[in-house]
Design an enzyme around this catalytic site. Structure first.
Site, mmCIF file in Angstrom:
data_model
loop_
_atom_site.group_PDB
_atom_site.id
_atom_site.type_symbol
_atom_site.label_atom_id
_atom_site.label_comp_id
_atom_site.label_asym_id
_atom_site.label_seq_id
_atom_site.Cartn_x
_atom_site.Cartn_y
_atom_site.Cartn_z
ATOM 1 C CD1 TRP A 280 9.227 3.420 -2.888
ATOM 2 C CD2 TRP A 280 10.628 2.961 -1.203
ATOM 3 N NE1 TRP A 280 8.483 2.913 -1.840
ATOM 4 C CE2 TRP A 280 9.306 2.616 -0.795
ATOM 5 C CE3 TRP A 280 11.681 2.747 -0.314
ATOM 6 C CZ2 TRP A 280 9.033 2.092 0.469
ATOM 7 C CZ3 TRP A 280 11.404 2.224 0.934
ATOM 8 C CH2 TRP A 280 10.086 1.899 1.318
ATOM 9 N N GLY B 181 0.788 -1.225 0.000
ATOM 10 C CA GLY B 181 0.000 0.000 0.000
ATOM 11 C C GLY B 181 0.819 1.272 0.000
ATOM 12 C CG ASP B 182 5.414 3.043 0.019
ATOM 13 O OD1 ASP B 182 5.582 3.500 1.167
ATOM 14 O OD2 ASP B 182 5.975 3.504 -0.998
ATOM 15 C CB ALA B 183 2.019 6.976 -1.158
#
Length: 318
Positions: free
Chosen positions: A313, A271-273
């Protein structure tokens, strides 16, 4: 003397230390990218737990009751980190061992990256970044309380404000030590945070709920109910369930801590933005990808999902 470090497949980390010196060398695994370490550690000017200056890393650790200000520098000729204690007294053997162990865990030096490299090469998204990502390791947060606090503080806010809150918490309740022209900080201990009330923590602009979560975590760790060693001994799946059972810790927070503190290579904060933003950009999507789509994309990364997330990321700034 040579102090062997814990062996992992593909690891060659060893310490070269001579009694009476205040410097030791930590040899590095072949797949190691120092410039990427510097980039990650220097990503926010609000960071106060380490400093990066002219290719050197400055970090304070504590060995029993001794605070140890360290300077790390990469020696390209020997492919090693030169670690220098800024104290006048020579390093004791136990201090050298503790510093080497901390750095090894912090910089992920004992992980065999060969399976990760193989997956990058065949990944439809990450393969085009393969040269930039080569040797990139997951920079960790070895202290459990720090990792949990950092994850809780970062819930549902942007990274800049998360760093602001961490700095306020550290400057208010952590230790501060000047050495030379620099001031070094240690993250607050559970015991120091427990001297605060919810209202006092709220004055740092931390929400009421997060203040309650942090104080609860401090109590659990201080009482011995929650310990890093116990979580590691229980296995990653049970550790995940233990963390999720704690108020304020959901799947994202649990997997973030599994990834950066407990070192589970299969940790998957789906669920990481930031993960959503990277996938949205690289896939040319107008909306963030659905969970089922992300899981399908990550199937080839089974067992190493944490590295795929960390690498995605990084693509946001490449």
């Amino acid at each position: 003397m040579d102090i062997p470090q814990p062996d992992m497949p593909g690891s060659s980390s060893r310490v070269e230390y001579h009694p009476g010196d205040n410097t030791f060398k930590l040899s590095l695994p072949k797949l190691f990218h120092y410039e990427e370490v510097l980039y990650y550690l220097n990503r926010s000017k609000l960071e106060c737990l380490h400093q990066v200056d002219q290719g050197r890393i400055y970090k304070l650790i504590k060995v029993k009751e001794t605070v140890l200000p360290l300077q790390l520098e990469y020696d390209q000729e020997t492919h090693a980190l030169v670690v220098h204690s800024l104290l006048e007294a020579p390093l004791r053997a136990e201090e050298c061992q503790a510093a080497a162990a901390y750095i090894t865990e912090w910089l992920d030096l004992d992980r065999d990256l060969t399976p990760v490299e193989t997956r990058v090469a065949s990944d439809p998204i990450l393969s085009k970044f393969s040269e930039s990502l080569r040797g990139l390791r997951i920079i960790g947060v070895p202290d459990l309380f720090e990792a949990l606090c950092w994850a809780v503080l970062g819930q549902q806010i942007n990274l800049t404000f998360a760093y602001t809150l961490k700095r306020r918490l550290t400057e208010t309740y952590g230790e501060q030590h000047p050495f030379g022209e620099r001031t070094y900080y240690l993250f607050p201990t559970p015991q120091s945070v427990l001297t605060a009330t919810v209202q006092e923590l709220k004055e740092l602009q931390i929400t009421t709920k997060k203040c309650e979560y942090i104080l609860d975590l401090a109590r659990r760790i201080d009482s011995g109910e929650l310990q890093k060693g116990d979580l590691l001994a229980s296995g990653f799946q049970e550790a995940e369930q233990t963390l999720i059972s704690i108020r304020g810790i959901g799947p994202w927070t649990a997997h973030y801590v599994l990834m950066r503190c407990l070192r589970d290579p299969a940790a998957f904060p789906i669920g990481d933005a930031g993960l959503h933003a990277a996938l949205k950009r690289e896939l040319g999507l107008s909306v963030k990808p659905a969970p089922d789509q992300i899981r399908e994309l990550f199937k080839p990364w089974a067992g190493y999902e944490a590295y795929a997330v960390f690498y995605l990321w990084r693509t946001l700034t490449l």
